[in-house]
Motif scaffolding. Structure first.
Motif, PDB file in Angstrom:
ATOM      1  N   ILE A  15       0.982  -1.064  -0.097  1.00 36.75           N
ATOM      2  CA  ILE A  15      -0.035  -0.055  -0.088  1.00 36.75           C
ATOM      3  C   ILE A  15       0.961   1.169   0.025  1.00 36.75           C
ATOM      4  CG2 ILE A  15      -1.942   1.310   1.273  1.00 36.75           C
ATOM      5  CD1 ILE A  15      -2.571  -1.756   0.623  1.00 36.75           C
ATOM      6  N   ARG A  16       0.856   1.874  -0.965  1.00 35.03           N
ATOM      7  CA  ARG A  16       1.238   3.369  -0.963  1.00 35.03           C
ATOM      8  C   ARG A  16       0.641   4.494  -0.806  1.00 35.03           C
ATOM      9  NH1 ARG A  16       4.639   3.025  -6.793  1.00 35.03           N
ATOM     10  NH2 ARG A  16       2.250   2.805  -7.157  1.00 35.03           N
ATOM     11  N   PHE A  17       1.100   5.283   0.311  1.00 39.08           N
ATOM     12  CA  PHE A  17       0.476   6.688   0.660  1.00 39.08           C
ATOM     13  C   PHE A  17       1.164   7.643  -0.017  1.00 39.08           C
ATOM     14  CE2 PHE A  17      -0.206   3.468   3.968  1.00 39.08           C
ATOM     15  CZ  PHE A  17      -1.781   3.485   4.073  1.00 39.08           C
ATOM     16  N   LYS A  18       0.266   8.823  -0.549  1.00 43.29           N
ATOM     17  CA  LYS A  18       0.825   9.781  -1.136  1.00 43.29           C
ATOM     18  C   LYS A  18       0.321  11.116  -0.514  1.00 43.29           C
ATOM     19  CE  LYS A  18       1.746   7.805  -5.697  1.00 43.29           C
ATOM     20  NZ  LYS A  18       1.296   7.524  -6.973  1.00 43.29           N
ATOM     21  N   LEU A  19       1.183  11.798   0.008  1.00 39.03           N
ATOM     22  CA  LEU A  19       0.846  12.992   0.684  1.00 39.03           C
ATOM     23  C   LEU A  19       0.674  14.131  -0.243  1.00 39.03           C
ATOM     24  CD1 LEU A  19       0.258  13.918   3.869  1.00 39.03           C
ATOM     25  CD2 LEU A  19       2.619  14.738   3.948  1.00 39.03           C
ATOM     26  N   LYS A  20      -0.627  14.850  -0.305  1.00 40.66           N
ATOM     27  CA  LYS A  20      -0.987  15.705  -1.217  1.00 40.66           C
ATOM     28  C   LYS A  20      -1.445  16.957  -0.436  1.00 40.66           C
ATOM     29  CE  LYS A  20      -0.546  13.039  -5.048  1.00 40.66           C
ATOM     30  NZ  LYS A  20       0.075  13.309  -6.523  1.00 40.66           N
ATOM     31  N   PHE A  21      -1.683  17.938  -1.441  1.00 37.20           N
ATOM     32  CA  PHE A  21      -2.541  18.967  -1.134  1.00 37.20           C
ATOM     33  C   PHE A  21      -3.077  19.516  -2.454  1.00 37.20           C
ATOM     34  CE2 PHE A  21      -4.140  23.151  -0.085  1.00 37.20           C
ATOM     35  CZ  PHE A  21      -4.007  23.241   1.575  1.00 37.20           C
ATOM     36  N   ASN A  22      -4.429  19.127  -2.379  1.00 30.40           N
ATOM     37  CA  ASN A  22      -5.098  19.020  -3.558  1.00 30.40           C
ATOM     38  C   ASN A  22      -4.239  18.240  -4.549  1.00 30.40           C
ATOM     39  OD1 ASN A  22      -7.419  20.860  -3.042  1.00 30.40           O
ATOM     40  ND2 ASN A  22      -5.914  22.837  -3.270  1.00 30.40           N
ATOM     41  N   SER A  23      -3.933  18.495  -5.925  1.00 32.83           N
ATOM     42  CA  SER A  23      -3.279  17.419  -6.686  1.00 32.83           C
ATOM     43  C   SER A  23      -1.662  17.518  -6.555  1.00 32.83           C
ATOM     44  CB  SER A  23      -3.667  17.616  -8.034  1.00 32.83           C
ATOM     45  OG  SER A  23      -3.439  19.157  -8.568  1.00 32.83           O
TER      46      SER A  23
ATOM     47  N   LYS B 108     -14.352  -1.815  -8.897  1.00 29.76           N
ATOM     48  CA  LYS B 108     -13.736  -2.776  -9.790  1.00 29.76           C
ATOM     49  C   LYS B 108     -12.399  -2.328 -10.729  1.00 29.76           C
ATOM     50  CE  LYS B 108     -16.881  -6.588 -10.601  1.00 29.76           C
ATOM     51  NZ  LYS B 108     -18.223  -7.164 -11.384  1.00 29.76           N
ATOM     52  N   SER B 109     -12.987  -0.968 -11.315  1.00 31.71           N
ATOM     53  CA  SER B 109     -11.910  -0.320 -12.534  1.00 31.71           C
ATOM     54  C   SER B 109     -11.001   0.061 -11.844  1.00 31.71           C
ATOM     55  CB  SER B 109     -12.843   0.689 -12.819  1.00 31.71           C
ATOM     56  OG  SER B 109     -13.059   1.756 -12.084  1.00 31.71           O
ATOM     57  N   GLN B 110     -10.860   0.290 -10.352  1.00 27.70           N
ATOM     58  CA  GLN B 110      -9.685   0.834  -9.667  1.00 27.70           C
ATOM     59  C   GLN B 110      -8.869  -0.551  -9.463  1.00 27.70           C
ATOM     60  OE1 GLN B 110     -12.108   2.687  -6.823  1.00 27.70           O
ATOM     61  NE2 GLN B 110     -11.375   4.338  -7.142  1.00 27.70           N
ATOM     62  N   ASN B 111      -9.276  -1.731  -9.354  1.00 25.80           N
ATOM     63  CA  ASN B 111      -8.849  -2.907  -8.788  1.00 25.80           C
ATOM     64  C   ASN B 111      -7.255  -3.052  -8.830  1.00 25.80           C
ATOM     65  OD1 ASN B 111      -8.535  -5.075  -6.961  1.00 25.80           O
ATOM     66  ND2 ASN B 111     -10.533  -5.631  -7.575  1.00 25.80           N
ATOM     67  N   PRO B 112      -6.650  -2.690  -7.715  1.00 25.67           N
ATOM     68  CA  PRO B 112      -5.378  -2.955  -7.998  1.00 25.67           C
ATOM     69  C   PRO B 112      -4.809  -4.550  -7.729  1.00 25.67           C
ATOM     70  CG  PRO B 112      -6.022  -2.560  -5.459  1.00 25.67           C
ATOM     71  CD  PRO B 112      -7.092  -2.798  -6.466  1.00 25.67           C
TER      72      PRO B 112
END
Lengths: 252, 344
Positions: free
Chosen positions: A47-55, A202-206
C-alpha cells in the motif's frame, strides 16, 4: 468390574495420547497451518500513501492556499494507522490485528506498507483505523512504532497522539506563525480513534499495489487557521478534527 | 520405559544447551519473588509483563537517584521523592524542578504503587510503566527529552554495564528504561507499620490508638480504605480552589464536568512524615487537616456523601485520631537501605 478397570486403563491411555498430542501436536499443527497459509493462499500487496495538497505533492516548506485563503506550509505530518482489513468481492476478508504503522513525513519509507492479501481474489474494500485503540493506550510502554520515543506519545497525561499536523501560516498570530494539531484521546467521550472504510471499485482494482492519497486540503479547507491553530489535548475540538480525518484518505 | 528414557535424555540435552548458552553469554539473572502482604489485596501491576529481577531492580534504583535524567543533570527523581518522607518532597507545598522552577502540585508519596491503577493527583497516567515519562519531560520538572536521556545513558560506561547485567546487552531503549523504573517502584512496599503488626496480632494498640482507630473507621475509612489507606479513586474533599493555581484536578483529564475538583485519594501510610498535605500542600500539620474536615462546611458536605454521621470530633478525639494515624508509620520502609541511594 474387571472390564470397567480395563476400560479406564484404555481411557487413561487415550488421555495420555491426547496429552502427547496437546504437548507436541498443537505447535506442529500451527507451524503446518502457517506454512500452508503463507505459501499456498496468501501473498502481500504493498500500500503506497501519497501526501498531497489538492493535486500537488506536499514538499516541506512549500506554500499552499486553502479554500479559506490561508497560505500555509506543512512541516510535519505523522499518523498512526492500525487494524487493516481487506475485504474481497466474495465477502471474505484478511486482516492484521495488533499491528501499528506510523506514517511520518520525514521518512519516505514509512509511506509504503505491505499487507497480506489472499491470492486470486479481488479487493472490494479496505478498512483501517486512524489512531491507537484504547486498550493499547492503557497497556504501558511498548516498542517499535509504539515506542514513546517517536514523539507520538503525550507526556502530561498517558495516551498516544493519533495524528499530528504541524506547519506555518501567515494567518496564525502565533509564535513564528506556527500551527499545531495533535489529535488523540482514548477516554470516552473524547475517544478520537476513527475507522476509515474505502470501497474499491472494480475499475480501480489493484493487482500490484494499492495507492492511497492523503489530501491535506480536505482538512485545511474546513479550518480557519486564524482562529483555530493549536489543539494539543483530547477534547471536543480534537473530536471535530478527528471527524475531519475521515475524509483525508481516498483511493487513486 | 523408552518414553522415560527419551524424556530424561531430552531434558538433559536441553539443560546442557541452556547452561552452555549461559556460560557463553554470562547472563545470569536473579529472579525476585514479589511477596504480597497477607492482609493486602491482589496487586494491580501485571508482573508477567515485567518479571522482577535483582539486576533490573538495581538498575531502576540507580536511575531513580541519578540526575542524568534531567536536562542539565541537576534533578533526579529523588529530588522530589525522598525516602525518609515516604518518597515525597518534604516541607514544600509545591514541588521544585529544574532551574528552581516551581510545579503546580505537591508531589505524591511513592508507596505500594503495585496496587494503583492510575497515577498522579488527576490520574492522568494510566500505567506505572509510562509514569516516569512525565517528570522527565515536564518543563517544570526535569525538562529533558526521552531520546536524549536514552542517548546519555547509552554513552555512559556505567549504564552500559548496568543494562548488560539487567538485559544481557547494553542497548538502552525506552521500554527497558521505563520498565526498570517500575521494577524499583513496585518494590517500594510498606506493610510493617504498627497498624500492620496489630492486624497480624504481633502488637496491640494503646487505648488512645484504639479509640483513634474507631474514629478513623467511622469518619475517614470510606475513602482512605484499609489496608492501603486509599480507595485509589477520585473524590472531592471540599477544599476551596487556590486562586492562583485554579487546579480543577481530574476534569483536566476527562473534560467531564462531574470530575471538576476531584483528586486522587492519597494513601495515609507514613502520613506523619509526608507533610505538607493536600494536592497543593496547603496544610502543614495533620491537625490542620483534621480540623478542616471537622469544621469546613464544604468538607463536611463531601464527607456526608460517604458517611452516615457528620464528623464532629472533640479536641481530645482529634488527638486520638492523629495518634492512630501515626501507627501507619513504617520505619523499616523509611530507612530500608535497599531503597536508598545506591553507594558503590
Amino acid at each position: 468390574m474387571h472390564q470397567t478397570n480395563n476400560e479406564k486403563k484404555r481411557e487413561n491411555q487415550k488421555d495420555q495420547n491426547l496429552n502427547m498430542f496437546k504437548n507436541f501436536g498443537t505447535p506442529l499443527l500451527i507451524v503446518l497451518l502457517f506454512c500452508l497459509h503463507s505459501t499456498a493462499q496468501t501473498t502481500t500487496i504493498p500500500i503506497r500513501f501519497k501526501l498531497k495538497f489538492n493535486s500537488n505533492d506536499v514538499v516541506k516548506g512549500q506554500n499552499f492556499i486553502s479554500k479559506n485563503n490561508d497560505t500555509l506550509s506543512i512541516e510535519t505530518f505523522k499518523c498512526y494507522l492500525s487494524n487493516f482489513k481487506l475485504e474481497y468481492t466474495d465477502k471474505s476478508i484478511s486482516e492484521i490485528k495488533n499491528h501499528y504503522y506510523l506514517l511520518d513525513s520525514d521518512s519516505l519509507k514509512s509511506f509504503r506498507i505491505e499487507l497480506p492479501k489472499k491470492e486470486n481474489k479481488t479487493i472490494s474494500k479496505i478498512t483501517f483505523a486512524i489512531g491507537i485503540d484504547s486498550i493499547t493506550n492503557t497497556s504501558g510502554v511498548q516498542n517499535g512504532a509504539l515506542d514513546p520515543i517517536n514523539g507520538m506519545y503525550w507526556a502530561w497525561q498517558s495516551g498516544y497522539i493519533n495524528f499530528k499536523i504541524e506547519g506555518k501560516s501567515s494567518s496564525c498570530k502565533t509564535r513564528l506563525n506556527k500551527f499545531h494539531f495533535h489529535i488523540g484521546g482514548y477516554l470516552y467521550p473524547n475517544y478520537a480513534l476513527r475507522i476509515i472504510e474505502i470501497p474499491i471499485h472494480k475499475s480501480q482494482n489493484p493487482t500490484k499495489t494499492l495507492d492511497l492519497t492523503i489530501d491535506l486540503a480536505t482538512f485545511f479547507n474546513e479550518i480557519h487557521l486564524e482562529e483555530n491553530n493549536s489543539i494539543m489535548i483530547p477534547g471536543k475540538d480534537a473530536m471535530k478534527l478527528a471527524d475531519m480525518s475521515l475524509k483525508l484518505f481516498t483511493v487513486e | 520405559m523408552k518414553k522415560v528414557l527419551y524424556i530424561v535424555s531430552l531434558s538433559f540435552g536441553i539443560g546442557i544447551l541452556f547452561f552452555s548458552i549461559l556460560g557463553f553469554t554470562n547472563m545470569v539473572f536473579t529472579p525476585i519473588y514479589f511477596e504480597v502482604p497477607k492482609h493486602f489485596p491482589k496487586p494491580v501491576y501485571d508482573f508477567s509483563k515485567n518479571p522482577l529481577t535483582e539486576e533490573k531492580f538495581q538498575l531502576g534504583r540507580t536511575l531513580f537517584y541519578d540526575p542524568i535524567l534531567s536536562r542539565d543533570n541537576t534533578i533526579s527523581c529523588a529530588s522530589c521523592h525522598l525516602q525518609a518522607s515516604a518518597f515525597t518532597h518534604v516541607d514544600h507545598d509545591l514541588s521544585h524542578g529544574i532551574d528552581g522552577r516551581i510545579g503546580t502540585r505537591n508531589s505524591l508519596t511513592l508507596q505500594n504503587l503495585a496496587w494503583s491503577k492510575d497515577f498522579m493527583w488527576d490520574g492522568g497516567i494510566n500505567h506505572l510503566d509510562v509514569q516516569a515519562i512525565t517528570p522527565i519531560t515536564h518543563q517544570l520538572e526535569m525538562d529533558e527529552t526521552l531520546p536524549n536521556v536514552i542517548k546519555k545513558l547509552q554513552e555512559s560506561p556505567k549504564y552500559n554495564a548496568l543494562f548488560t547485567q539487567a538485559f544481557g546487552d547494553k542497548k538502552v531503549t525506552s521500554e527497558r528504561l521505563l520498565k526498570s523504573f517500575s521494577q524499583f517502584l513496585v518494590q517500594l512496599v510498606t506493610a510493617n507499620s504498627k497498624y500492620d503488626k496489630v492486624i497480624r496480632k504481633e502488637e496491640t494498640y494503646t487505648s488512645q490508638e484504639q479509640n483513634g482507630y474507631t474514629l478513623f473507621q467511622n469518619n475517614c475509612a470510606s475513602c482512605h480504605t484499609e489496608p492501603l489507606f486509599t480507595s485509589d479513586v477520585f473524590e472531592t474533599n471540599g477544599l476551596p480552589v487556590d486562586a492562583y493555581l485554579k487546579d480543577g484536578g481530574r476534569i483536566k483529564i476527562t473534560t467531564l464536568k462531574k470530575d471538576s475538583l476531584l483528586f486522587k485519594v492519597p494513601t495515609l501510610r507514613n502520613i506523619q512524615f509526608s507533610f505538607p498535605y493536600m494536592h497543593d500542600g496547603r496544610f502543614k500539620t495533620l491537625n490542620e487537616v483534621v480540623l478542616f474536615y471537622n469544621t469546613n462546611p464544604d468538607a463536611q458536605k463531601a464527607l456526608l456523601k460517604k458517611n452516615k454521621k457528620r464528623m464532629q470530633l472533640t479536641d481530645n478525639e482529634r488527638v486520638d485520631l492523629i495518634t492512630f494515624l501515626k501507627t501507619l508509620s513504617d520505619k523499616e520502609f523509611l530507612f530500608n537501605p535497599r531503597y536508598s541511594f545506591p553507594r558503590e
